[in-house]
Design a protein around this motif. Sequence first.
Motif, PDB file in Angstrom:
ATOM      1  N   LEU A   1       0.742  -1.091  -0.060  1.00  2.00           N
ATOM      2  CA  LEU A   1       0.068   0.139   0.067  1.00  2.00           C
ATOM      3  C   LEU A   1       0.791   1.178  -0.067  1.00  2.00           C
ATOM      4  O   LEU A   1       0.427   2.227  -0.665  1.00  2.00           O
ATOM      5  CB  LEU A   1      -0.957   0.049   1.363  1.00  2.00           C
TER       6      LEU A   1
ATOM      7  N   ASN B   1       2.366   1.586  -3.471  1.00  2.00           N
ATOM      8  CA  ASN B   1       1.405   1.942  -4.541  1.00  2.00           C
ATOM      9  C   ASN B   1       1.117   3.290  -4.659  1.00  2.00           C
ATOM     10  O   ASN B   1       0.561   3.703  -5.659  1.00  2.00           O
ATOM     11  CB  ASN B   1       0.095   1.146  -4.317  1.00  2.00           C
ATOM     12  N   ARG B   2       1.558   4.140  -3.885  1.00  2.00           N
ATOM     13  CA  ARG B   2       1.562   5.595  -4.097  1.00  2.00           C
ATOM     14  C   ARG B   2       2.666   6.249  -4.554  1.00  2.00           C
ATOM     15  O   ARG B   2       3.592   5.602  -4.662  1.00  2.00           O
ATOM     16  CB  ARG B   2       1.422   6.386  -2.551  1.00  2.00           C
TER      17      ARG B   2
ATOM     18  N   LEU C   1      -2.668  -4.511  -6.921  1.00  2.00           N
ATOM     19  CA  LEU C   1      -3.127  -3.223  -6.575  1.00  2.00           C
ATOM     20  C   LEU C   1      -3.260  -2.392  -7.888  1.00  2.00           C
ATOM     21  O   LEU C   1      -4.097  -1.690  -7.963  1.00  2.00           O
ATOM     22  CB  LEU C   1      -2.373  -2.620  -5.483  1.00  2.00           C
TER      23      LEU C   1
ATOM     24  N   TRP D   1      -7.445   5.795   4.190  1.00  2.00           N
ATOM     25  CA  TRP D   1      -7.730   4.555   4.733  1.00  2.00           C
ATOM     26  C   TRP D   1      -9.065   3.982   4.656  1.00  2.00           C
ATOM     27  O   TRP D   1      -8.998   2.565   4.548  1.00  2.00           O
ATOM     28  CB  TRP D   1      -7.350   4.531   6.430  1.00  2.00           C
TER      29      TRP D   1
ATOM     30  N   GLN E   1      -8.912   2.195   1.151  1.00  2.00           N
ATOM     31  CA  GLN E   1      -7.908   1.044   0.980  1.00  2.00           C
ATOM     32  C   GLN E   1      -8.900  -0.100   1.774  1.00  2.00           C
ATOM     33  O   GLN E   1      -8.485  -1.161   1.223  1.00  2.00           O
ATOM     34  CB  GLN E   1      -6.770   1.402   1.929  1.00  2.00           C
TER      35      GLN E   1
ATOM     36  N   ALA F   1      -9.466  -1.454  -1.869  1.00  2.00           N
ATOM     37  CA  ALA F   1      -8.414  -2.092  -2.377  1.00  2.00           C
ATOM     38  C   ALA F   1      -8.349  -3.464  -1.564  1.00  2.00           C
ATOM     39  O   ALA F   1      -7.924  -4.302  -2.385  1.00  2.00           O
ATOM     40  CB  ALA F   1      -7.266  -1.029  -1.804  1.00  2.00           C
TER      41      ALA F   1
END
Length: 339
Positions: A128, A131-132, A216, A235, A238, A242
Amino acid sequence: MSIRENSATTDRSQTELSQHDGGGVMPPPSPLRRRRRGIGWGGRFEILLLVGPAVIFFLGFVIFPVVMAAYYGFFNWQGYGPATDFVGLKNYVVILTDPAFQEALWHNGVIVVMGLILQGPVAIGLALLLNRRMRGQSVIRVLIFIPYVISEVVVGTGLSLMLQTNGALNGLLHNIGLGWLAHDWLADPNIAIWTLLIILTWKYVGFAVILFLAGLQGIPEELYEAAALDGASYWQIQRRIALPLLGPTLRIWAFLSIIGALQLFDLVYIIWGQYIASTAGTSTMVTYMVANGRNAGNFGYGNAVAVVLFLISLIVALIYQRFVLRRDTEGALTERPAK
């Protein structure tokens, strides 16, 4: 043929069809159907040419060894010459009643469960995070994935030297004033299993991160944007979008992790060896097989252990397929339309 004759022929055929139908009304013309053709000899030869090598390798390196292991498991065989000393199910009875094998089976169970508990959350969190969009994203991905691609021999040899009583880790703890934390990380039965779990997490978490990142990145960005427009926080996005859509990837990774933990051998054998592993509480079914089969000169017994390991892995795989992966495979199966 003239246009008039062609028209007369068409009218006559329509009249015959209406009389044959019995209702006096001609049914609508059915669409043209393609004529089904069987696979010719050329197509069969092409399929055989493409599939044949894979089938031969599968039979030769998977099915045949399993069959031969099951055969030699009924004998007291030293690994050379014909197997003549038939002992029946004696090897299997000894395996299932041997406390050392039961202990190794318990260690494999602990590694399976704790591997999922430790590696899963760490890998999800890193995936996670990566993935940003962030600076150095590619470098961080490479650094996380490097331990996975390093040979187990290199990792095992290096860590066995670092984690000894007079190794680099205890030396570092003494130098920074934390000498009270120094332990015998490899030989203490109360610590060795946790040492192994930490090593496995560091070694294989990169593989899980790569899998989760691929999952993702397959989620459409429109879902994130729609949730953000509705006021969802990062959040919440996610947790609600996600992670649920990452479910199939999580289940596949868990399956691979379980099978790998059941067959764990190389790191344990390199770091602890066949004798220290049993006393330190890190022995596995495969190390038990090697120690009591090949190294003991009893190849018949070792083959029996291999069969037991194969059956345990097969049962676990079938149960996992039946109750966990079923939700993913059902969506991929389509039924034939009713005729």
